[in-house]
Design an enzyme around this catalytic site. Sequence first.
Site, PDB file in Angstrom:
ATOM      1  N   GLU A   1       0.855  -1.205   0.000  1.00 22.16           N
ATOM      2  CA  GLU A   1       0.000   0.000   0.000  1.00 22.16           C
ATOM      3  C   GLU A   1       0.891   1.256   0.000  1.00 22.16           C
ATOM      4  O   GLU A   1       1.978   1.238   0.594  1.00 22.16           O
ATOM      5  CB  GLU A   1      -0.838  -0.050   1.297  1.00 22.16           C
ATOM      6  CG  GLU A   1      -1.761   1.121   1.537  1.00 22.16           C
ATOM      7  CD  GLU A   1      -2.466   1.004   2.922  1.00 22.16           C
ATOM      8  OE1 GLU A   1      -1.996   0.220   3.779  1.00 22.16           O
ATOM      9  OE2 GLU A   1      -3.472   1.707   3.128  1.00 22.16           O
TER      10      GLU A   1
ATOM     11  N   LYS B   1      -9.622   2.177  -1.741  1.00 24.98           N
ATOM     12  CA  LYS B   1      -9.759   1.454  -0.466  1.00 24.98           C
ATOM     13  C   LYS B   1     -11.117   1.709   0.198  1.00 24.98           C
ATOM     14  O   LYS B   1     -11.466   2.869   0.475  1.00 24.98           O
ATOM     15  CB  LYS B   1      -8.610   1.878   0.459  1.00 24.98           C
ATOM     16  CG  LYS B   1      -8.556   1.132   1.787  1.00 24.98           C
ATOM     17  CD  LYS B   1      -7.299   1.555   2.565  1.00 24.98           C
ATOM     18  CE  LYS B   1      -7.104   0.795   3.861  1.00 24.98           C
ATOM     19  NZ  LYS B   1      -5.860   1.159   4.554  1.00 24.98           N
TER      20      LYS B   1
ATOM     21  N   CYS C   1      -5.004  -3.193   2.502  1.00 24.22           N
ATOM     22  CA  CYS C   1      -4.746  -3.296   3.931  1.00 24.22           C
ATOM     23  C   CYS C   1      -5.985  -3.555   4.794  1.00 24.22           C
ATOM     24  O   CYS C   1      -6.503  -4.658   4.807  1.00 24.22           O
ATOM     25  CB  CYS C   1      -3.952  -2.082   4.397  1.00 24.22           C
ATOM     26  SG  CYS C   1      -2.979  -2.495   5.881  1.00 24.22           S
TER      27      CYS C   1
HETATM   28  C1  ACM Z   1      -3.881  -0.034   7.198  1.00 27.28           C
HETATM   29  O1  ACM Z   1      -4.999  -0.186   6.728  1.00 27.28           O
HETATM   30  N1  ACM Z   1      -2.903   0.508   6.500  1.00 27.28           N
HETATM   31  C2  ACM Z   1      -3.553  -0.492   8.546  1.00 27.28           C
END
Ligand code: ACM
Length: 270
Positions: free
Chosen positions: A47, A118, A151
């Site tokens: 990420e 995301k 993530c």
């Molecule tokens: C995250 O979502 N980078 C912990």
Amino acid sequence: MLVGLIQNDPDFGDCPGNARRLVSLMDAASKQGRETGEAPALFVLPELCFSGYQFLSAQEAISLAEKPEGGPGIDIIARAAESLDAAVVFGFPERCGGDCFNSSMLLEPGGARSVYRKTHLFYKEKLAFKPGDSGFVLREFRGLRVGLAVCFDWFFPESFGTLARMGADLIAHCSNLVLPFCQKADFARAVENRVYVFTANRCGAEERGGERLSFSGNSVALSPRGDYLASLPVAGSAFALVKVDPALSRDKRLNEFNDLWKDRRPEFYK
Ligand code: ACM
């Protein structure tokens, strides 16, 4: 298909420098693959892999964000995709007008770009990014159906489940993990969906605005049967090469009586 799992430790804000170091890792992985008979056709990177993670404000995120069509970090990754003849999944801060998303992209040689924003923002990401509005994204590349996740999405089993039910063979999970559980939880995500899970995580630490975050490294790749096919160290940039077979993820039969999809009882699920 051979897939390269990449782990790095970016310097905050040095997009071109971090992207060049990521390309060096991809070059080394590709060379190792060629020496043993097959170059990787897909790479999965962490990420926000060339920008760094801890943005102090939305303005700061926008100042380092790039449009999917190109920018100082993306252009370097795109040139590597061409020269290595491989697709690359990587996380980046995506600029969209005056907004910024925490996104990942599947960038293919030849130029095709699929962007996922995301869905589940973690902690102070909520100060810098807008919640993703793309929904989950799946793209077939050279016969492998790749699903995109970023993530903290892992914390919500619906994320990987949705991608698997969309047809993903492999979930490319770009991560900057702070909580320590994901590499273990990936076992459940892989077996309950019968998919490959590639969690490409960053390592190292960042201290910004008086707060220090440590990232857990230990990037992992799991088979649809829950085997850990690769497990990188907690510290240090590194790569692993992993062979994947879509036939294994498409076989959802557990035995002669049970089929993962046919046995679902959604009428009882909340
Ligand atoms: C995250 O979502 N980078 C912990």
